[in-house]
Design a protein around this motif. Structure first.
Motif, short mmCIF file in Angstrom:
data_model
loop_
_atom_site.label_atom_id
_atom_site.label_comp_id
_atom_site.label_asym_id
_atom_site.label_seq_id
_atom_site.Cartn_x
_atom_site.Cartn_y
_atom_site.Cartn_z
N GLY A 120 0.84 -1.19 0.00
CA GLY A 120 0.00 0.00 0.00
C GLY A 120 0.88 1.24 0.00
N GLU A 121 0.26 2.40 -0.20
CA GLU A 121 1.02 3.65 -0.16
C GLU A 121 0.40 4.57 0.89
OE1 GLU A 121 0.26 4.52 -4.41
OE2 GLU A 121 0.17 2.36 -4.09
N ALA A 122 1.26 5.29 1.59
CA ALA A 122 0.77 6.30 2.54
C ALA A 122 1.58 7.57 2.35
CB ALA A 122 0.92 5.79 3.96
N HIS A 123 0.92 8.71 2.45
CA HIS A 123 1.59 10.00 2.28
C HIS A 123 1.20 10.89 3.46
CE1 HIS A 123 2.49 8.87 -1.87
NE2 HIS A 123 1.27 8.38 -1.88
N PHE A 124 2.22 11.43 4.10
CA PHE A 124 1.96 12.31 5.24
C PHE A 124 2.03 13.76 4.75
CE2 PHE A 124 3.62 8.36 6.77
CZ PHE A 124 2.73 8.03 7.77
N THR A 125 0.95 14.50 4.91
CA THR A 125 0.90 15.89 4.44
C THR A 125 1.30 16.80 5.60
OG1 THR A 125 -0.95 15.15 3.11
CG2 THR A 125 -0.56 17.52 3.15
N ASP A 126 2.61 17.06 5.67
CA ASP A 126 3.16 17.78 6.83
C ASP A 126 2.56 17.16 8.10
OD1 ASP A 126 4.66 19.38 5.15
OD2 ASP A 126 2.95 20.68 4.76
N ARG A 127 2.06 18.02 8.99
CA ARG A 127 1.43 17.43 10.17
C ARG A 127 -0.09 17.53 10.08
NH1 ARG A 127 4.77 20.11 14.87
NH2 ARG A 127 5.14 21.56 13.19
N ALA A 128 -0.58 17.82 8.87
CA ALA A 128 -2.01 18.09 8.71
C ALA A 128 -2.85 16.84 8.42
CB ALA A 128 -2.22 19.11 7.60
N ALA A 129 -2.25 15.89 7.70
CA ALA A 129 -3.09 14.76 7.27
C ALA A 129 -2.25 13.53 6.95
CB ALA A 129 -3.89 15.16 6.03
N LEU A 130 -2.92 12.44 7.02
CA LEU A 130 -2.34 11.17 6.55
C LEU A 130 -3.21 10.72 5.38
CD1 LEU A 130 -0.91 8.38 6.64
CD2 LEU A 130 -2.48 7.76 8.48
N ASN A 131 -2.58 10.54 4.21
CA ASN A 131 -3.31 10.02 3.04
C ASN A 131 -2.89 8.57 2.83
OD1 ASN A 131 -4.64 12.36 1.36
ND2 ASN A 131 -2.73 13.15 2.20
N TYR A 132 -3.85 7.71 2.60
CA TYR A 132 -3.46 6.37 2.17
C TYR A 132 -4.34 5.92 1.01
CZ TYR A 132 -7.26 4.65 5.19
OH TYR A 132 -8.47 4.43 5.78
N THR A 133 -3.77 5.00 0.23
CA THR A 133 -4.43 4.60 -1.02
C THR A 133 -5.03 3.21 -0.86
OG1 THR A 133 -2.81 5.89 -2.20
CG2 THR A 133 -4.04 4.30 -3.50
N LEU A 134 -6.30 3.12 -1.13
CA LEU A 134 -6.99 1.83 -1.09
C LEU A 134 -7.16 1.34 -2.52
CD1 LEU A 134 -10.08 2.20 1.28
CD2 LEU A 134 -8.10 0.73 1.61
N ARG A 135 -6.82 0.09 -2.76
CA ARG A 135 -7.09 -0.49 -4.08
C ARG A 135 -8.11 -1.61 -3.90
NH1 ARG A 135 -3.54 2.26 -7.10
NH2 ARG A 135 -1.54 2.68 -6.11
N GLN A 136 -9.27 -1.38 -4.49
CA GLN A 136 -10.38 -2.32 -4.27
C GLN A 136 -10.82 -2.93 -5.59
OE1 GLN A 136 -12.63 0.89 -2.42
NE2 GLN A 136 -12.56 -0.19 -0.47
N PRO A 137 -11.04 -4.24 -5.60
CA PRO A 137 -11.41 -4.90 -6.87
C PRO A 137 -12.65 -4.26 -7.48
CG PRO A 137 -11.75 -6.35 -4.96
CD PRO A 137 -11.00 -5.17 -4.47
N LEU A 138 -12.61 -4.14 -8.81
CA LEU A 138 -13.65 -3.38 -9.51
C LEU A 138 -15.01 -4.06 -9.57
CD1 LEU A 138 -11.63 -2.03 -12.55
CD2 LEU A 138 -13.12 -0.66 -11.11
N GLY A 139 -15.01 -5.39 -9.62
CA GLY A 139 -16.28 -6.10 -9.79
C GLY A 139 -16.09 -7.21 -10.81
N VAL A 140 -17.00 -7.26 -11.79
CA VAL A 140 -16.93 -8.32 -12.81
C VAL A 140 -16.02 -7.86 -13.95
CG1 VAL A 140 -18.24 -9.72 -14.44
CG2 VAL A 140 -19.28 -9.04 -12.26
N ALA A 141 -15.00 -8.66 -14.25
CA ALA A 141 -14.08 -8.32 -15.34
C ALA A 141 -14.49 -9.11 -16.59
CB ALA A 141 -12.66 -8.68 -14.95
#
Ligand code: NAD
Length: 482
Positions: A120-141
């Motif tokens: 996974g990826e996480a990004h700290f925006t100074d001391r204001a926020a923590l961003n993280y990336t969720l990857r979720q399966p789309l459904g029917v391929a």
């Protein structure tokens, strides 16, 4: 008589109609396959939709275990799969046994284990926020594949889709459906939950188009011809579907005078005629630097003449049958066109004589080399996708890069030189998705795979393939005190 049926919700069921299965090696019918209607496709999508809730929540470790079991299941029946593939496609049994089927096994193993190492990826925006990336399966391929490497290309789509947590409806080529049926049997046996993989057979314009247009299918991975890719994009793009298109090619093989010529020769012959020239990555334009042109082309033609053409089930065969009578006739037409455009046929150019009684009505064409056409000739611009190679001399690096890049396609290239600096320069200058230097078809499943220009959009392979089947969501959590 062999019956290829749809595989929906874990069961083999009939489609609305049937189509004959024709063996390219003999020209005879050897079975039938389901010719699915829109309703058949809808039933498969409904099954995949029902299975999605549980499969997408299944732990990655468990998904991985099932995919590994599928790989083991194919491997334990390698001979059965290889024979089915050789009969379906007309390719030499040896090729199916040593390349196609083992590579399909590797695809399942690769994605089964890749999913365990996804980060996974996480990004700290100074001391204001923590961003993280969720990857979720789309459904029917929706997974649509061609006839040239039927199980390999199907597994290249099924394995990442299922690993990522999607469920799938696959539509294999109507010309080569049998290994997909065997894959369904393996899935049943190893306990892949019902509905996670569904397979519908039949014509592209009907079953394939129904899958593309179904609003419940948010991701489409397609490998096939450029014109078909265009038609699919016209329907899917306004629906904002995730779309990966792996399309045609017109790949150059470039031989500089300083190359290891023995090695270059052997590989250039393989790159030209493996699978009867019906691999999207085959080199159909052979550029040879002028000082070695005459000598190299003479040896190339001599080696090409030695290739053993015939019954795919014969262990001595190196070149089998083309996929259909229509495709063989297309190759023949391009040979005529080459002659009409002032080209010279150096070898081949016709159907072979003296085939054995069993295969005398099959769809064979001799490996063919033509010369004296410039890079703008239709034979050097359009994808033939058969055992037809055009040889051209070149004067220098700049000229060959321009000539190599002058087609609408941009899939791959194979460059032969011992000059490392030049190798890197040329690789950087070629407009295509993959450049092989002093090799061809050497694969590492971690690298992104795909084309530029009319060879496609999107990349398969490696983590990019897992990401393709996922929606990416960012979560931004404020770390400021309220
Ligand atoms: P094709 O485009 O005729 O068919 C491919 C698949 O699409 C088949 O399953 C077919 O039934 C289906 N189809 C056809 N029309 C459709 C439609 N309107 N909607 C949805 N599905 C449809 O291609 P082909 O003749 O089976 O395969 C040969 C082509 O595939 C060549 O151009 C070759 O270069 C290309 N290819 C590309 C790659 C790559 O990775 N770039 C790999 C292998 C083959």
């Amino acid at each position: 008589m062999l019956q290829v049926r749809n595989f929906i919700e874990g069961r083999f069921v009939d489609g609305a109609e049937r189509l004959p299965l024709i063996s390219p090696a003999t020209g005879a019918s050897y079975g039938e396959l389901a010719d699915s209607s829109k309703a058949d496709v809808e039933a498969a999508v409904s099954a995949a939709e029902r299975a999605f809730a549980a499969w997408s929540q299944t732990a990655a470790e468990q998904r991985s275990r099932v995919l590994l079991a599928i790989a083991d299941g194919i491997e334990s029946e390698l001979e059965r799969f290889a024979e089915a593939e050789a009969i379906d496609t007309g390719k030499p049994l040896n090729l199916a046994r040593t390349v196609d089927i083992p590579r399909a096994v590797k695809n399942f193993r690769f994605f089964a284990t890749a999913i365990l190492h996804q980060q996974g990826e996480a990004h700290f925006t100074d001391r204001a926020a923590l961003n993280y990336t969720l990857r979720q399966p789309l459904g029917v391929a929706g997974l649509i594949s061609p006839w040239n490497l039927p199980l390999y290309l199907l597994s290249w789509k099924v394995a990442p889709a299922l690993a990522a947590g999607c469920t799938a409806v696959a539509k294999p080529s109507e010309l080569t459906p049998v290994t997909a049926q065997l894959l369904g049997e393996v899935c049943q046996r190893v306990g892949l939950p019902d509905g996670v993989l569904n397979i519908v057979h039949g014509r592209g314009a009907l079953a394939g188009a129904a899958l593309v247009a179904d609003p419940r299918v948010p991701a489409l991975s397609f490998t096939g011809g450029t014109q078909t890719g265009r038609e699919i994009a016209e329907v899917a793009a306004p629906m904002f579907k995730h779309l990966a298109l792996e399309l045609g090619g017109k790949n150059p093989t470039i031989i500089f005078a300083d190359a290891d010529l023995d090695q270059a020769l052997e590989t250039a012959v393989r790159a030209s005629f493996a699978n009867q020239g019906q691999i999207c990555l085959c080199g159909s334009r052979l550029f040879v630097e002028r000082p070695i042109y005459d000598r190299f082309v003479a040896r190339f033609v001599e080696r090409t003449r030695e290739l053993v053409v015939g019954d795919p089930l014969d262990s001595a065969t190196e070149v089998g049958a083309l996929i259909s009578a229509a495709h063989r006739d297309k190759v023949q037409r391009y040979v005529m066109l080459a002659k009409d455009s002032g080209g010279r046929v150096l070898c081949g150019g016709m159907t072979p004589r003296g085939l054995s009684e069993r295969v005398k009505n099959g769809f064979y064409f001799l490996p063919t080399v033509v010369a004296d056409l410039d890079e703008f000739s239709p034979v050097n611009q359009e994808e033939v996708f058969g055992p037809l190679v055009s040889v051209m001399p070149f004067a220098d690096e700049e000229q060959v890069v321009a000539a190599a890049n002058c087609t609408p396609y941009g899939l791959s290239a194979s460059v032969w030189t011992q000059n490392l600096a030049r190798a890197h320069r040329v690789a950087g200058a070629l407009a295509c998705g993959t450049v092989w230097i002093n090799c061809w078809l050497l694969r590492d499943l971690r690298v992104p795979f795909g084309g530029t220009k009319q060879s496609g959009v999107g990349r398969e392979g490696g983590l990019e393939a897992l990401r393709f089947f996922c929606e990416t969501k960012n979560v931004c959590l404020s770390t400021e005190q309220a």
